[in-house]
Design an enzyme around this catalytic site. Sequence first.
Site, mmCIF file in Angstrom:
data_model
loop_
_atom_site.group_PDB
_atom_site.id
_atom_site.type_symbol
_atom_site.label_atom_id
_atom_site.label_comp_id
_atom_site.label_asym_id
_atom_site.label_seq_id
_atom_site.Cartn_x
_atom_site.Cartn_y
_atom_site.Cartn_z
ATOM 1 N N CYS A 208 38.588 26.472 96.075
ATOM 2 C CA CYS A 208 38.326 25.142 95.767
ATOM 3 C C CYS A 208 37.228 24.559 96.463
ATOM 4 C CB CYS A 208 39.652 24.477 96.595
ATOM 5 S SG CYS A 208 41.457 24.826 95.867
ATOM 6 N N HIS B 220 38.371 16.515 101.721
ATOM 7 C CA HIS B 220 38.940 17.595 101.017
ATOM 8 C C HIS B 220 40.421 16.841 100.590
ATOM 9 C CE1 HIS B 220 39.495 21.194 98.561
ATOM 10 N NE2 HIS B 220 40.480 21.502 99.637
ATOM 11 N N GLU C 45 41.829 19.132 108.774
ATOM 12 C CA GLU C 45 40.458 18.547 108.383
ATOM 13 C C GLU C 45 40.528 17.132 109.263
ATOM 14 O OE1 GLU C 45 37.850 16.707 104.377
ATOM 15 O OE2 GLU C 45 40.176 16.914 104.189
ATOM 16 N N LYS D 189 41.335 12.591 95.449
ATOM 17 C CA LYS D 189 42.451 13.575 95.048
ATOM 18 C C LYS D 189 43.555 12.716 94.651
ATOM 19 C CE LYS D 189 40.592 18.138 96.424
ATOM 20 N NZ LYS D 189 39.410 17.470 97.239
ATOM 21 N N HIS E 200 44.009 17.541 92.248
ATOM 22 C CA HIS E 200 42.984 18.597 92.718
ATOM 23 C C HIS E 200 42.489 19.386 91.668
ATOM 24 C CE1 HIS E 200 41.213 21.423 95.206
ATOM 25 N NE2 HIS E 200 42.136 21.684 96.014
ATOM 26 N N PHE F 126 40.964 28.184 99.547
ATOM 27 C CA PHE F 126 41.742 29.428 99.931
ATOM 28 C C PHE F 126 40.701 30.546 100.143
ATOM 29 C CE2 PHE F 126 45.802 28.761 97.306
ATOM 30 C CZ PHE F 126 46.266 27.632 97.961
#
Length: 412
Positions: A164, A303, A314, A334, A339, A398
């Site tokens: 991502c 994010h 975050e 998002k 996403h 990830f």
Amino acid sequence: MEHRVVVTGMGLVSPLGNEVETFWNNIKEGVCGISLLSEEQKVEGLNIHVAGIVKEFEAERYMNRKEQKRLAKFSQYAIYAAKEALKDANVDMEKMDTTRVGVIIGSGIGSLQGTFEESIKLKEKGGKRVSPLYIPMTIANMAAGNVAIYTGAKGVCTAIVTACASGTHSIGEAYRNLKHGYSDMIIAGGSESCITHIAIAGFNGLTALSKSKDPMRASIPFDKERNGFILGEGAGILILETLENAMARGANIIAEIVGYGATGDAYHITSPSLDGDGAARAMREAIEEANITPNQIDYINAHGTSTHYNDLSETIAIKKVLGEDTKVAISSTKSMTGHLLGAAGGIEAIVIAKALQDDFVPATIGYKVPDEECDLDYVPNEGRSMKVEYAMSNSLGFGGHNGTIVMKKWRG
């Protein structure tokens, strides 16, 4: 010699429109681009109902039907967005030294749809029925490769694959390449098309996806009731060039990239480091390269995936960098797009560039239930007109991949 790096063109494919102005107007108005899966898109036996689906995509603008059959959807999205970005930047490739024009476009996965379909064909009809184009259609580097073919760019041609964070890392690496003079212009960003049975089943197996049936309460970053992310698809591409090159050709400059940070968590295959250390270091690196102080950041496009641990870590990371009592405006778009995986950093870079241009911070929509652990200013539900001099975008992938870019308002 180091060069300043500017954004001169942008193009995208997204759940909120396939032209930048349409997309940005929808973002400003807080439109939700998440929609119900069709019956064909649903996976039998799984409780997954919505996604950030691209609508009214007109591939024929830039490729004929025969070409479309030879290109996986993520490559089509990348070509379309790149062509739109070049048009926005008013680039005439015939007047460019194409050996100095590069392509750095990431994809988290490539074409899972192609792998899924050809695997079924292999099992049911045998190996000789597998398409000879299977490999060159599906491998993750082909968004970059095909964009180079369709634009004639002959410089650096690279695909960044950091899940991502792929889009943000692609833009960041393009920035560094230009800053140090290896290229004059780079077509950079991310592309993804993974709304397919195998992806839905795979992410569901990780318990990563929201099971909400309500598009407005599905992707709800930083909300206490968040319960997973929403798959999205599309592409976000920026034209980056050295300031000298942009000035020489009379380009319209949208924003300036001034900082980039890239770090690793070395922690877990899917979960972010719970102390936010890796994300915090990426932000610090980008801010230091921008030669500014943390409190000069006016807006952060987080994010913000709508998963419990991502949003919490975050938030912790932002506090580590900007202070426990920071008042910085933060939002996760998002909440509107879902996403986009490897494409997320591309379209979110476009968001911060437009935020700088318009002095407007978009909202985190669908926000209802505050979380005492996520207690910063997430610009809930309504966007905000305000001065934006410096904006930052975070992407966390990830495998523990963290990427941050910082842009500055262009004042000419």
